[in-house]
Design an enzyme around this catalytic site. Sequence first.
Site, mmCIF file in Angstrom:
data_model
loop_
_atom_site.group_PDB
_atom_site.id
_atom_site.type_symbol
_atom_site.label_atom_id
_atom_site.label_comp_id
_atom_site.label_asym_id
_atom_site.label_seq_id
_atom_site.Cartn_x
_atom_site.Cartn_y
_atom_site.Cartn_z
ATOM 1 N N ASP A 194 0.826 -1.201 0.000
ATOM 2 C CA ASP A 194 0.000 0.000 0.000
ATOM 3 C C ASP A 194 0.869 1.263 0.000
ATOM 4 O O ASP A 194 1.877 1.334 0.704
ATOM 5 C CB ASP A 194 -0.866 -0.031 1.275
ATOM 6 C CG ASP A 194 -1.963 1.005 1.271
ATOM 7 O OD1 ASP A 194 -2.821 0.942 0.380
ATOM 8 O OD2 ASP A 194 -1.974 1.875 2.167
ATOM 9 N N GLU A 241 1.723 -0.462 -4.998
ATOM 10 C CA GLU A 241 0.663 0.501 -5.284
ATOM 11 C C GLU A 241 1.349 1.867 -5.282
ATOM 12 O O GLU A 241 1.610 2.443 -4.229
ATOM 13 C CB GLU A 241 -0.436 0.465 -4.219
ATOM 14 C CG GLU A 241 -1.630 1.303 -4.630
ATOM 15 C CD GLU A 241 -2.141 2.287 -3.582
ATOM 16 O OE1 GLU A 241 -3.207 2.877 -3.820
ATOM 17 O OE2 GLU A 241 -1.485 2.510 -2.551
HETATM 18 C C1 NOJ Z 1 -4.453 2.986 -0.860
HETATM 19 C C2 NOJ Z 1 -5.563 2.017 -0.612
HETATM 20 O O1 NOJ Z 1 -5.828 1.297 -1.776
HETATM 21 C C3 NOJ Z 1 -6.730 2.852 -0.152
HETATM 22 O O2 NOJ Z 1 -7.928 2.131 -0.114
HETATM 23 C C4 NOJ Z 1 -6.394 3.438 1.190
HETATM 24 O O3 NOJ Z 1 -7.431 4.297 1.615
HETATM 25 C C5 NOJ Z 1 -5.094 4.238 1.128
HETATM 26 N N1 NOJ Z 1 -4.067 3.564 0.381
HETATM 27 C C6 NOJ Z 1 -4.572 4.473 2.517
HETATM 28 O O4 NOJ Z 1 -4.055 3.281 3.045
#
Ligand code: NOJ
Length: 559
Positions: free
Chosen positions: A222, A283
């Site tokens: 993440d 991500e």
């Molecule tokens: C990216 C995640 O995919 C999202 O859902 C989340 O709110 C943020 N990062 C914070 O962790």
Amino acid sequence: MAFTQEDARADLVAAPGSEWWRTAVIYQIYPRSFADASGDGLGDLPGVTAHLDDLQQLGVDAIWLSPFQTSPQKDAGYDVADYRDVDPIFGTLADFDAMLADAHKRGIRVIVDLVPNHSSDQHMWFQEALKAAPGSPERARYIFRDGKGENGELPPNNWESVFGGGMWKRVTEADGTPGQWYLHIFDESQPDFDWTNPEVRAEFRDILRFWLDRGVDGFRVDVAHGLVKAEGLPDFTPDPDGGSMGGDAEEVPYWGQPGVHDVWREWHQVLAEYDGDRALCAEAWLPTVAQTALWVRPDEMHQAFNFHYLETEWDATALRDVITESLRAYGEVGAPSTWVLSNHDVVRHASRLALTAENPQGAGIGPRSPGKPDPVKGLRRARAATSMMLALPGSSYLYQGEELGLPEVIDLPDDARQDPTWFRTNGERYGRDGCRVPLPWTADGPAYGFNDTGESWLPQPAEWAELAHDVQVDDPSSTLTLYRSLLAERRARTLGAGHLEWLDQYGDEVVAFRNGSLLVVTNLGDDAVELPAGEVLVASGPLDGERLPTDTTVWIAAA
Ligand code: NOJ
């Protein structure tokens, strides 16, 4: 004899073909909305296990589970309070182990989400930090700073949270006086770790090992572009047209800082200690494909989500360009490109591809949004887009429910919304609830078969009865059948490991390419075009005799 976790892994290690992640189709499970075995209205891990058969029949190679670790659920689990346990709403560690063993037994690999940028404010470390004094080792695990102004009453800089409002929150010190501020890129319940602190680094290496020892095949990481912040935390005003999760054209002091790559090199080493090609997927929302490719250099992560592809509008030239650029940039560093059209943060592509106003991405859409999508056109385009994507070489990600053609839920009642974005912007931005509504499994069951009590943490639209899994499974024209056919053909022809060759004889408004023994043609123009000769293997929609209608993709066996 009992089937153990080791037996299940041994099968996978011995499976033919190495580096499975280069070509895999990975299905994202958003556990709270997938299937609810306990009946409390929130999905859970036993619910996942109960539907592994369906995923095997769908034909995916791996699943990625969004966070199920212990969490107060302020950001649907992306606020983790204990990285080494399962939240009771999702089950237990034993449920996780059972799900993992069952998936492995079926040859399905399992990736778990890891959230290293921030923890929950309920994490033991943050609770210790709140009790400790400024300058203490407990505070040094997070980003605490004194405020500006005469009495420290102003935040340390002008950064704004991705979810709206400021990026700093002031704490009350143990003696009751107003004190320091801590940084939170997301909600105030999600304090950012300080990744310059070796203790934080050691803790996460240990967390990686905790899950690797249990047998997971990798991690979706993440906010992989956010961990390291620019020295001195300089003021910064974001480009109003930039993406909400990053992606502004200019340099942003909290995204994509060079120091982050050392962390991925460390993590790469940890994974390399384990057998069986474990993988890291970033991500990382960054301005260009070329920048994102830096995350997947040979000693860093294995994959990064291709959000540039996801964000490309339904336009033949734009699609050809992003595909060419992705294959080039990722190829240059020896990584596969990934492809993705939907996830739990963006408007579902069965709606997004028919929006007539600008795509508001993580801000979501709702009843007041301009440019509402035409559902028929949206689904037609979504089926064509997925049919194009699954023929591309590399690895593809699917988001639960897209195989049913689910649209974004636009008309959620305001009092049902739960995304922190909705609250932090006082209802100005709808946020992401519309792509997170629990799945319909049966047309007639309670909560459409999501559970057997009828509870659902977000209301499901009545029209979803027609889209339920059991309605689609034996219907040759359904979206589910289309996905199954595409995945079977992709596997049979090893398209993920293939090579793309553009075909340009069909004109500007057509995307056409060859991948090995397959011709793929997508018509994005208004007029039907003539089909190439050859056996039609799969079509995303009805054909018009020998012609390919608008917003339709066809897979043809190459002569
Ligand atoms: C990216 C995640 O995919 C999202 O859902 C989340 O709110 C943020 N990062 C914070 O962790």
